[in-house]
Design a protein around this motif. Structure first.
Motif, PDB file in Angstrom:
ATOM      1  N   GLY A 163       0.827  -1.196   0.000  1.00 63.44           N
ATOM      2  CA  GLY A 163       0.000   0.000   0.000  1.00 63.44           C
ATOM      3  C   GLY A 163       0.858   1.242   0.000  1.00 63.44           C
ATOM      4  N   SER A 164       0.212   2.375   0.143  1.00 66.54           N
ATOM      5  CA  SER A 164       0.931   3.647   0.089  1.00 66.54           C
ATOM      6  C   SER A 164       1.856   3.796   1.291  1.00 66.54           C
ATOM      7  CB  SER A 164      -0.051   4.814   0.032  1.00 66.54           C
ATOM      8  OG  SER A 164      -0.748   4.950   1.264  1.00 66.54           O
ATOM      9  N   GLY A 165       2.935   4.517   1.102  1.00 63.55           N
ATOM     10  CA  GLY A 165       3.841   4.770   2.213  1.00 63.55           C
ATOM     11  C   GLY A 165       5.219   5.183   1.760  1.00 63.55           C
ATOM     12  N   LEU A 166       5.992   5.687   2.709  1.00 66.51           N
ATOM     13  CA  LEU A 166       7.353   6.161   2.466  1.00 66.51           C
ATOM     14  C   LEU A 166       8.347   5.108   2.960  1.00 66.51           C
ATOM     15  CD1 LEU A 166      10.046   7.843   3.611  1.00 66.51           C
ATOM     16  CD2 LEU A 166       9.059   8.494   1.412  1.00 66.51           C
ATOM     17  N   ILE A 167       9.182   4.617   2.047  1.00 66.57           N
ATOM     18  CA  ILE A 167      10.284   3.730   2.401  1.00 66.57           C
ATOM     19  C   ILE A 167      11.504   4.617   2.607  1.00 66.57           C
ATOM     20  CG2 ILE A 167      11.673   1.745   1.708  1.00 66.57           C
ATOM     21  CD1 ILE A 167       9.377   0.941  -0.167  1.00 66.57           C
ATOM     22  N   PRO A 168      12.002   4.753   3.834  1.00 66.71           N
ATOM     23  CA  PRO A 168      13.005   5.776   4.123  1.00 66.71           C
ATOM     24  C   PRO A 168      14.394   5.378   3.633  1.00 66.71           C
ATOM     25  CG  PRO A 168      12.612   4.475   6.077  1.00 66.71           C
ATOM     26  CD  PRO A 168      11.625   3.988   5.041  1.00 66.71           C
ATOM     27  N   PRO A 169      15.262   6.358   3.421  1.00 61.78           N
ATOM     28  CA  PRO A 169      16.661   6.063   3.076  1.00 61.78           C
ATOM     29  C   PRO A 169      17.359   5.392   4.247  1.00 61.78           C
ATOM     30  CG  PRO A 169      16.361   8.413   3.474  1.00 61.78           C
ATOM     31  CD  PRO A 169      14.999   7.806   3.474  1.00 61.78           C
ATOM     32  N   LEU A 170      18.369   4.606   3.931  1.00 62.75           N
ATOM     33  CA  LEU A 170      19.051   3.806   4.949  1.00 62.75           C
ATOM     34  C   LEU A 170      20.361   4.398   5.419  1.00 62.75           C
ATOM     35  CD1 LEU A 170      18.438   0.195   3.582  1.00 62.75           C
ATOM     36  CD2 LEU A 170      17.339   1.307   5.532  1.00 62.75           C
ATOM     37  N   ARG A 171      20.924   5.346   4.702  1.00 63.12           N
ATOM     38  CA  ARG A 171      22.221   5.878   5.098  1.00 63.12           C
ATOM     39  C   ARG A 171      22.136   6.578   6.455  1.00 63.12           C
ATOM     40  NH1 ARG A 171      25.325   8.250  -0.238  1.00 63.12           N
ATOM     41  NH2 ARG A 171      25.634   6.226  -1.256  1.00 63.12           N
ATOM     42  N   PRO A 172      23.153   6.423   7.297  1.00 61.95           N
ATOM     43  CA  PRO A 172      23.131   7.067   8.616  1.00 61.95           C
ATOM     44  C   PRO A 172      22.895   8.572   8.505  1.00 61.95           C
ATOM     45  CG  PRO A 172      24.948   5.517   8.458  1.00 61.95           C
ATOM     46  CD  PRO A 172      24.369   5.632   7.079  1.00 61.95           C
ATOM     47  N   TRP A 173      22.082   9.089   9.394  1.00 63.70           N
ATOM     48  CA  TRP A 173      21.760  10.510   9.492  1.00 63.70           C
ATOM     49  C   TRP A 173      21.056  11.054   8.253  1.00 63.70           C
ATOM     50  CZ3 TRP A 173      22.447  11.196  14.369  1.00 63.70           C
ATOM     51  CH2 TRP A 173      23.518  10.589  15.027  1.00 63.70           C
ATOM     52  N   SER A 174      20.583  10.169   7.385  1.00 63.48           N
ATOM     53  CA  SER A 174      19.974  10.669   6.150  1.00 63.48           C
ATOM     54  C   SER A 174      18.487  10.962   6.300  1.00 63.48           C
ATOM     55  CB  SER A 174      20.180   9.654   5.014  1.00 63.48           C
ATOM     56  OG  SER A 174      19.582   8.407   5.347  1.00 63.48           O
ATOM     57  N   ARG A 175      17.831  10.380   7.305  1.00 55.97           N
ATOM     58  CA  ARG A 175      16.388  10.567   7.419  1.00 55.97           C
ATOM     59  C   ARG A 175      16.084  11.948   7.997  1.00 55.97           C
ATOM     60  NH1 ARG A 175      17.821   5.578   8.131  1.00 55.97           N
ATOM     61  NH2 ARG A 175      18.262   5.781  10.350  1.00 55.97           N
ATOM     62  N   SER A 176      15.273  12.680   7.271  1.00 52.79           N
ATOM     63  CA  SER A 176      15.030  14.083   7.593  1.00 52.79           C
ATOM     64  C   SER A 176      13.557  14.327   7.895  1.00 52.79           C
ATOM     65  CB  SER A 176      15.459  14.964   6.412  1.00 52.79           C
ATOM     66  OG  SER A 176      14.556  14.789   5.337  1.00 52.79           O
ATOM     67  N   ARG A 177      13.262  15.578   8.171  1.00 52.22           N
ATOM     68  CA  ARG A 177      11.871  15.966   8.398  1.00 52.22           C
ATOM     69  C   ARG A 177      11.026  15.813   7.145  1.00 52.22           C
ATOM     70  NH1 ARG A 177      12.709  21.398  12.185  1.00 52.22           N
ATOM     71  NH2 ARG A 177      13.469  20.278  14.022  1.00 52.22           N
ATOM     72  N   VAL A 178      11.653  15.818   5.990  1.00 57.44           N
ATOM     73  CA  VAL A 178      10.913  15.574   4.751  1.00 57.44           C
ATOM     74  C   VAL A 178      10.401  14.138   4.740  1.00 57.44           C
ATOM     75  CG1 VAL A 178      11.034  15.537   2.235  1.00 57.44           C
ATOM     76  CG2 VAL A 178      12.261  17.300   3.508  1.00 57.44           C
ATOM     77  N   ASP A 179      11.248  13.195   5.129  1.00 56.38           N
ATOM     78  CA  ASP A 179      10.814  11.801   5.215  1.00 56.38           C
ATOM     79  C   ASP A 179       9.662  11.656   6.214  1.00 56.38           C
ATOM     80  OD1 ASP A 179      12.924  10.642   3.498  1.00 56.38           O
ATOM     81  OD2 ASP A 179      14.255  11.275   5.102  1.00 56.38           O
ATOM     82  N   GLU A 180       9.781  12.299   7.358  1.00 51.19           N
ATOM     83  CA  GLU A 180       8.735  12.224   8.382  1.00 51.19           C
ATOM     84  C   GLU A 180       7.418  12.783   7.854  1.00 51.19           C
ATOM     85  OE1 GLU A 180       7.702  10.870  12.173  1.00 51.19           O
ATOM     86  OE2 GLU A 180       9.685  10.776  11.227  1.00 51.19           O
ATOM     87  N   SER A 181       7.495  13.875   7.120  1.00 50.14           N
ATOM     88  CA  SER A 181       6.299  14.511   6.586  1.00 50.14           C
ATOM     89  C   SER A 181       5.620  13.642   5.533  1.00 50.14           C
ATOM     90  CB  SER A 181       6.660  15.878   5.996  1.00 50.14           C
ATOM     91  OG  SER A 181       5.514  16.543   5.519  1.00 50.14           O
ATOM     92  N   LEU A 182       6.400  13.041   4.639  1.00 46.49           N
ATOM     93  CA  LEU A 182       5.834  12.158   3.622  1.00 46.49           C
ATOM     94  C   LEU A 182       5.214  10.920   4.261  1.00 46.49           C
ATOM     95  CD1 LEU A 182       8.648  12.484   0.956  1.00 46.49           C
ATOM     96  CD2 LEU A 182       6.246  13.101   0.595  1.00 46.49           C
ATOM     97  N   ALA A 183       5.836  10.396   5.314  1.00 50.84           N
ATOM     98  CA  ALA A 183       5.279   9.237   6.011  1.00 50.84           C
ATOM     99  C   ALA A 183       3.961   9.597   6.690  1.00 50.84           C
ATOM    100  CB  ALA A 183       6.276   8.697   7.030  1.00 50.84           C
ATOM    101  N   ALA A 184       3.870  10.822   7.207  1.00 53.07           N
ATOM    102  CA  ALA A 184       2.614  11.262   7.826  1.00 53.07           C
ATOM    103  C   ALA A 184       1.498  11.357   6.797  1.00 53.07           C
ATOM    104  CB  ALA A 184       2.819  12.612   8.511  1.00 53.07           C
ATOM    105  N   ALA A 185       1.834  11.751   5.578  1.00 51.94           N
ATOM    106  CA  ALA A 185       0.831  11.947   4.538  1.00 51.94           C
ATOM    107  C   ALA A 185       0.426  10.652   3.845  1.00 51.94           C
ATOM    108  CB  ALA A 185       1.344  12.940   3.500  1.00 51.94           C
ATOM    109  N   PHE A 186       1.358   9.690   3.721  1.00 50.67           N
ATOM    110  CA  PHE A 186       1.083   8.482   2.948  1.00 50.67           C
ATOM    111  C   PHE A 186       1.170   7.193   3.755  1.00 50.67           C
ATOM    112  CE2 PHE A 186       2.004  11.547  -0.338  1.00 50.67           C
ATOM    113  CZ  PHE A 186       1.186  11.155  -1.392  1.00 50.67           C
ATOM    114  N   GLY A 187       1.781   7.238   4.921  1.00 49.28           N
ATOM    115  CA  GLY A 187       2.010   6.029   5.696  1.00 49.28           C
ATOM    116  C   GLY A 187       3.485   5.676   5.700  1.00 49.28           C
TER     117      GLY A 187
END
Length: 272
Positions: A163-187
């Protein structure tokens, strides 16, 4: 405000159509009337790294360089199960929708003031994953230079898809507020989904818009609803991107850019 007006317009355009679809098929918990089921997988990460509003955002269309080979994306339920003709015989239906959606996100994002661009590989089949022309290579270099890279996908239909959702990047320190925001909107999808896909391993986030089946695929394939559907999806993505680069961070409401939520097949993000 321009994005908000567009989101409201597309919501109004889609509302009667989505209501009709919902009347035929009651929504399940965790399902969105536009994009269908959301990922119910556990979220085991946080995107807390702030980014500046001017961060360069690179949008990629998933599978744009892997046609006619393993990992070419899903054909969708309409083609595989319903016998419908492909939208374009030169590519899988997923890539057809990935391209339209990615271009719409960039067009709307630019009008909304985002520093956003689209990369399209010069060839549809590039066998070597680390060829400098691939999505992965260009996205990896973009992230290494301080940008944010997002690859657009539609998920596989049936039990092969999540289903819909954000698969986050795996590199250390790479996950940002943009990833968090997309996950909030799509799962959200968890870290290390399927053992770590090729794009996240290179610092590129994957956004699954939804499973390519049911009302979502119907609305994409219907010429009278297609443009409004693409605009509604793009509006949701852009609102999430704008919220992610804002300071302080305020995640967008679920379902932004559409009607409110809740009222051999191959997974589209398979490594290649």
């Amino acid at each position: 405000m321009r994005v908000l007006r567009l989101s409201l317009l597309t919501a109004l355009l889609l509302a009667p159509l989505l209501s009709a679809a919902g009347a035929r098929t009651p929504l399940l918990p965790g399902s969105d009337p536009l994009t269908g089921p959301r990922s119910s997988l556990a979220k085991d990460w946080q995107g807390i790294r702030p980014v500046t509003p001017s961060i360069p955002i690179l949008v990629l269309a998933g599978h744009a360089d892997s046609q006619a080979m393993d990992g070419s994306g899903t054909s969708g339920a309409a083609v595989d199960l319903g016998g419908a003709a492909p939208m374009d015989p030169s590519m899988r239906d997923e890539l057809y929708w990935n391209l339209l959606t990615a271009r719409a996100v960039v067009e709307l994002g630019r009008r909304s003031g985002l520093n956003i661009a689209f990369y399209e590989p010069p060839a549809r089949t590039i066998a070597e994953a680390d060829d400098p022309r691939t999505n992965w290579s260009v996205g990896r270099n973009h992230v290494a230079q301080g940008g944010y890279a997002l690859e657009i996908h539609y998920d596989a239909y049936g039990p092969d898809g999540v289903g819909s959702g954000l698969i986050p990047p795996l590199r250390p320190w790479s996950r940002s507020r943009v990833d968090e925001s997309l996950a909030a909107a799509f799962g959200p999808y968890p870290l290390g989904y399927r053992g770590g896909l090729g794009a996240p391993r290179r610092g590129i986030a994957i956004l699954e818009i939804g499973k390519l089946e049911g009302p979502l695929e119907d609305s994409l394939r219907d010429p009278q609803r297609r443009q409004a559907t693409i605009e509604a999806i793009a509006g949701r993505v852009v609102e999430a991107l704008r919220a992610g680069v804002a300071s302080p961070f305020s995640p967008p409401p679920d379902g932004v850019g559409s009607a409110p939520p809740g009222s051999s097949p191959r997974a589209s993000s398979a490594a290649w």
